[in-house]
Design an enzyme around this catalytic site. Structure first.
Site, mmCIF file in Angstrom:
data_model
loop_
_atom_site.group_PDB
_atom_site.id
_atom_site.type_symbol
_atom_site.label_atom_id
_atom_site.label_comp_id
_atom_site.label_asym_id
_atom_site.label_seq_id
_atom_site.Cartn_x
_atom_site.Cartn_y
_atom_site.Cartn_z
ATOM 1 N N TYR A 43 5.756 -15.850 -64.275
ATOM 2 C CA TYR A 43 6.137 -17.185 -64.749
ATOM 3 C C TYR A 43 7.289 -17.751 -63.926
ATOM 4 C CZ TYR A 43 3.164 -16.341 -68.752
ATOM 5 O OH TYR A 43 2.084 -16.078 -69.559
ATOM 6 N N LYS B 267 2.264 -1.606 -66.236
ATOM 7 C CA LYS B 267 1.126 -1.275 -65.364
ATOM 8 C C LYS B 267 1.718 -0.684 -64.080
ATOM 9 C CE LYS B 267 -3.356 -1.510 -64.535
ATOM 10 N NZ LYS B 267 -4.401 -0.859 -65.341
ATOM 11 N N ASP C 102 -3.481 -1.725 -70.417
ATOM 12 C CA ASP C 102 -4.892 -1.738 -70.826
ATOM 13 C C ASP C 102 -5.125 -0.754 -71.978
ATOM 14 O OD1 ASP C 102 -4.054 -0.290 -68.622
ATOM 15 O OD2 ASP C 102 -6.030 -0.030 -67.762
ATOM 16 N N ASP D 66 2.838 -12.404 -73.352
ATOM 17 C CA ASP D 66 2.126 -13.625 -73.720
ATOM 18 C C ASP D 66 0.743 -13.268 -74.262
ATOM 19 O OD1 ASP D 66 1.298 -16.195 -73.964
ATOM 20 O OD2 ASP D 66 1.496 -16.731 -71.851
ATOM 21 N N ASP E 298 -0.699 -12.744 -78.602
ATOM 22 C CA ASP E 298 -1.845 -13.457 -79.200
ATOM 23 C C ASP E 298 -2.818 -12.447 -79.809
ATOM 24 O OD1 ASP E 298 -0.878 -15.928 -78.262
ATOM 25 O OD2 ASP E 298 -2.926 -16.663 -77.942
#
Ligand code: NAI
Length: 340
Positions: free
Chosen positions: A123, A170, A203, A227, A231
């Site tokens: 971002y 990751k 993951d 982000d 959700d």
């Protein structure tokens, strides 16, 4: 008297923010609202979706309740939401996701908090065309911001009586950037021996969230993972209409906003679920030393959800935003001796 900057935003923003204001007013806590427009129409009028006066107000009041603001996809101006977080240095985004009474979901005993780093990662807004057909987006991870968010997550865990912090990463692929993030989490974890610390690849985290979400407590992660995962977590407990968040700055400024966006598909139709924004208002009241009022708000929401008579469409009902807000306010008036 508490002074709060109010940013209704656009899309469903003004509808859900209005609902939250009504609920706060029903608690009797005296609040003076400094109300500012922001979003697409403001952009058309003033050439910026977030005029300086909005920032100046938040810098003064140090607390804001904000509706979602639309960001054009692919083209147009940069996200006003990201702009706000950057200019006010709101480095931490706190996103609790908890099962609620009366809201039937596939999972039980979910009670977790996503702590999302808000200031960097992909971002950073640093994108460029290398040659036509090839684009680079820069992922920026710094030691300073990673240590800061890790410390925030552990402090949050201590303050809220939580037992475990999971660092999501990751680093098997992004060995340098996520490797640095992870190293910072490890360093901070050493200062909190009373809090269990674990690391999980992003993951695998997603898979475990949809199989055993109850195993998670506090989760700390970079901006993009946060982000997306928040959700997903909203989905675990009943959807975007129910999940609040707080953007916290180093100097104590807090901007409360729902996890959801401006929902253009239902905007202006009195259909939006205002509960996420109402929970934001409860978080705000809590942080402002108004725990009793915050508790009344939450009790009102829990009652309405448990009764299941007045629910918005996303919760399987037919009620409008106004109707569910009225029901919550009426439920707040009931004495606490008869819990839902
Ligand atoms: P969204 O969260 O606005 O909507 C996703 C789906 O959830 C839609 O079907 C919507 O109707 C539903 N939904 C969301 N909130 C709801 C509510 N309170 N009650 C009932 N249903 C609700 O996500 P989307 O469509 O990806 O984004 C729309 C716009 O919002 C975009 O411009 C995006 O950039 C912006 N956005 C702004 C945010 C902010 O201001 N912090 C956060 C996320 C998105």
């Amino acid at each position: 008297m508490l002074t709060v900057t109010l940013i209704p935003g656009d899309g469903i923003g003004p509808e859900v923010v209005e609902a939250a204001v009504r609920v706060v007013e029903a608690t009797g806590v005296p609040v003076q609202w400094e109300r500012f427009e922001a979003g697409t129409e403001v952009m058309n009028k003033y050439g910026t979706p977030l005029p300086d006066e909005v920032f100046n107000s938040v810098l003064r009041t140090r607390v804001a309740l904000k509706g979602p603001i639309t960001t054009p996809i692919g083209t147009g101006y940069s996200s006003p939401n990201v702009m706000l977080r950057k200019r006010l240095n709101l480095f931490a985004n706190v996103r609790p996701a908890k099962n609620l009474p009366g809201v039937r979901t596939r999972y039980e005993d979910v009670d977790l908090v996503v702590i999302r780093e808000n200031s960097e990662d992909l971002y950073s807004g640093l994108e460029h065309i290398v040659v036509p057909g090839v684009v680079e987006s820069l992922k920026v991870i710094t030691e300073r911001a990673s240590l800061r968010i890790a410390r925030f997550a552990f402090e949050y865990a201590v303050k809220h009586g939580r037992r475990k912090v999971t660092a999501v990463h990751k680093a098997n692929i992004m060995k340098l950037s996520d490797g640095l993030f992870l190293e910072c989490c490890r360093r901070v974890a050493r200062d909190y021996p009373q809090i269990e610390y674990e690391e999980l690849i992003v993951d695998n985290t997603c898979m475990q969230l949809v199989t055993r979400p109850e195993r998670f407590d506090v989760m700390v992660m970079e901006n993009l993972y946060g982000d997306i995962i928040s959700d997903l977590c909203a989905g675990l407990v009943g959807g975007l209409g129910l999940t609040p968040s707080a953007n916290v700055g180093e100097d104590g400024i807090v901007v409360y906003e729902a996890v959801h966006g401006s929902a253009p598909d239902i905007a202006g139709r009195n259909l939006a679920n205002p509960i996420a924004l109402i929970f934001c208002a409860a978080m705000m009241l809590d942080d402002q030393g108004q725990q009793e009022a915050a508790e009344r708000v939450r009790r009102g929401v829990y009652r309405v959800l448990s009764e299941g008579k007045v629910l918005t469409r996303d919760l399987g009902g037919t009620a409008t935003t106004t109707e569910i807000t009225d029901a919550i306010i009426a439920a707040m008036e009931q004495p606490s001796a008869s819990p839902a």
